[in-house]
Write an enzyme that holds these catalytic residues in place. Structure first.
Site, short mmCIF file in Angstrom:
data_model
loop_
_atom_site.label_atom_id
_atom_site.label_comp_id
_atom_site.label_asym_id
_atom_site.label_seq_id
_atom_site.Cartn_x
_atom_site.Cartn_y
_atom_site.Cartn_z
N TRP A 184 4.39 6.57 0.87
CA TRP A 184 3.13 6.08 0.28
C TRP A 184 1.94 6.32 1.18
O TRP A 184 0.81 6.46 0.69
CB TRP A 184 3.28 4.61 -0.14
CG TRP A 184 4.35 4.53 -1.20
CD1 TRP A 184 5.60 4.01 -1.06
CD2 TRP A 184 4.28 5.08 -2.52
NE1 TRP A 184 6.32 4.20 -2.23
CE2 TRP A 184 5.54 4.84 -3.14
CE3 TRP A 184 3.29 5.74 -3.24
CZ2 TRP A 184 5.83 5.25 -4.44
CZ3 TRP A 184 3.58 6.15 -4.54
CH2 TRP A 184 4.83 5.90 -5.12
N LYS A 226 5.71 -5.43 -7.96
CA LYS A 226 6.82 -5.73 -7.06
C LYS A 226 6.88 -7.25 -6.82
O LYS A 226 7.79 -7.92 -7.30
CB LYS A 226 6.68 -4.92 -5.78
CG LYS A 226 6.91 -3.42 -6.07
CD LYS A 226 5.94 -2.54 -5.33
CE LYS A 226 5.89 -1.11 -5.82
NZ LYS A 226 7.11 -0.36 -5.84
N ASP A 236 -2.23 -0.95 2.21
CA ASP A 236 -1.48 -0.95 0.95
C ASP A 236 -0.37 -1.98 1.09
O ASP A 236 0.58 -1.77 1.83
CB ASP A 236 -0.91 0.46 0.72
CG ASP A 236 -0.10 0.55 -0.57
OD1 ASP A 236 0.16 -0.49 -1.20
OD2 ASP A 236 0.26 1.69 -0.95
#
Lengths: 361, 361
Positions: free
Chosen positions: A102, A196, A172
């Site tokens: 990511w 999530k 993030d």
């Protein structure tokens, strides 16, 4: 069929009580005779839902008034593009610390807009550890420093917030937000796709230090402008109302369960038990991440013999344990054990893993 | 409370049967033991849902293989920003025909990227008519021509697709897509937020002529690049799965009801009846839009005496008719009568309006 234990990395499992409430009011939200999905985002009903969700998230994460909280569409990837557009001038230097997949995605979104400096990366080691803070090559004139707090695929997590001085730290937090207490004041921007730990996919939370709104940024459409979203209170265009509503139900559930302090305890127990089962399997199962930075949320693991993978997946699914297939970039298995995964689910997984090992070891 | 008739402009009413199905499978999607909201977007279950939704939409709108269909996050406003980024080089001329509020929004998203030419606008007349095609000042070198097929706030609608020659026609169809048959081949790009005729807010449909992917566009993040979304099959990042799924249920409902041909008939009857009630009210109610371009989807109307507005809204809500308050830009009332608004709802509204007029006339 009874509800299974779902270890999917995201979209991920949600608390039964949240889904039950959403189900019970799907056709008639609190007596108005219509679904919350059908109501105007500017009506008093949804405006109330939205305001409560923000207040609950602020309470959950102790977010001060120095920060705005936005609920946006477009996922964390869009959030990754908005960071350089809003915080940097065109071509300005920005520092990225890459600790997994990511982090690389974040760079891909930023390159058209800023001079990306990879201040540190653990790619050479297969993202199995974090680069030591002392080795980061930060730029004195960087617009910001970007990190990925938890890497969902590689299963590595920052256990301490790195000190980057006066340059805003952008993180993030998609896969670890609200999994434990967080000192928001150490960050310039925190963003997180909700799917999530916060609820359903389709809404992204952005927590933004207000003084960063003074930055001019670079030419961009109104819909990509933080200031417009702040002015519009996340309703610059029609927001993903149902997703926002469902996230709000998850926030209420987290508060009722004892808040992030309680989830920190549960998550620590879940992760410790699962890593212990892997490490104690005599090599039958293996996790390659350096112990101090192992993720509490995503536990990738490998069977000593990959030819058993297919049987492991088929038998675990038959045992009511789904979503264990590893990301295609790594192969193997992955158990995502976010807030909504009960400790009983982790115990069931460990029990299955022990049994599978005995039968196939 | 029983379900009311909801005339909200969007998020808007959904078919009862769609919500009932979504409710019944919210905790356990077709026996997998988990919600569709919780399943991986890359698992076989959601991949199947996604593929079916695309196939059903293609069937519904007779979309040929010359077009790709994308299901994206971010709403129509984000779609408005992606058009110049993908179809034009930086600063290239682009033609916009402005027939209401959303045409102006489209321009706001485009100005940072292209040289916007307002080829025609009906703003001087309060957006009560469409500018005659003969009066449009199109640019020979325009990257594209942008129109808003139906203006949700002002209630004006293109009843014929304008001929713009070889320049790609780009149209915002958010509030009228699938309300009647559409010749997709006349367009370069059609985009539509789903929350009016296609389902829930949070997913946007983009129908894109494949040969436009050959255009280089201008520097942009990967997440803003049509080509990346096409390559990723709308899963470049985690898509809004539940919203996509619910849109898919709406597509199946529309096909089962007889497709867009049947909805065209129903919508024509609903609009004709409502406009007739307004026009036949002896001036008690008033719609100011030129008759040939009145929207079949959004019917704004005004009471002859605005001091009655409050009573009209309170009494209509008490009668089980909600969402009738006009947009704040215009005031007055607005009845949005998309596909999912049954004819019985329009009859009930007309009955209430007649009764209210008799009591307050």
């Amino acid at each position: 069929m009874p509800r299974v234990f779902n270890f999917s990395a995201g979209p991920a499992t949600l608390p039964d009580v949240v889904l039950e409430q959403a189900r019970d009011e799907l056709l008639d939200w609190r007596g108005v005779g219509a679904s919350i999905v059908e109501l105007s985002h500017r009506g008093k009903e949804f405006m109330g839902v939205a305001a409560e969700a923000e207040a609950d998230l602020r309470r959950l994460l102790s977010i001060s008034d120095d920060y705005v909280v936005l609920f946006l569409a477009g996922g964390a990837t869009t959030a990754q593009a908005l960071v350089p557009l809003n915080l940097a001038s065109a071509g300005q230097r920005a520092d990225y610390v890459v600790t997994g997949h990511w982090g690389k995605t974040a760079i891909k979104q930023a390159r058209p807009y800023v001079d990306v400096n990879i201040a540190a990366t653990s790619e050479a080691g297969g993202f199995r550890d974090l680069p030591a803070r002392a080795d980061w090559q930060l730029s004195p004139d960087a617009a910001y420093v970007h990190i990925t707090a938890n890497e969902t695929i590689h299963g590595v997590e920052f256990r301490d917030i790195p000190d980057v001085g006066d340059v805003p730290l952008v993180a993030d937090f998609s896969s670890s937000i609200a999994s434990e207490p967080l000192d928001v004041s150490k960050f310039g921007v925190i963003y997180a796709g909700a799917q999530k730990n916060l609820g359903p996919v389709g809404v992204t939370v952005v927590i933004l230090r207000r003084n960063l709104l003074e930055r001019a940024g670079q030419p961009r459409a109104d819909i990509f402008d933080y200031r417009s979203h702040v002015k519009g209170e996340s309703m610059l265009n029609t927001p993903p109302t149902w997703n926002w509503y469902l996230a709000g139900l998850v926030f209420k559930w987290m508060l009722a369960e004892g808040g992030v302090e309680e989830f920190a305890r549960r998550n620590a127990r879940k992760a410790a038990a699962l890593y212990a089962a892997i490490d104690g399997s005599g090599g039958f199962y293996r996790n390659d991440v350096a112990a101090p930075v192992r993720s509490r949320m995503n536990v990738p693991f490998f069977l000593h013999d990959a030819s058993l993978d297919k049987a492991f997946l088929a038998e675990s699914e038959a045992a009511g344990l789904i979503g264990l297939k590893g990301h295609r970039a790594l192969g193997g298995m992955r158990a995502s054990i976010y807030n909504a995964m009960p400790e009983a689910g982790v115990r069931a997984l460990i029990g299955f893993m022990d049994d599978f090992r005995k039968r196939h070891g």
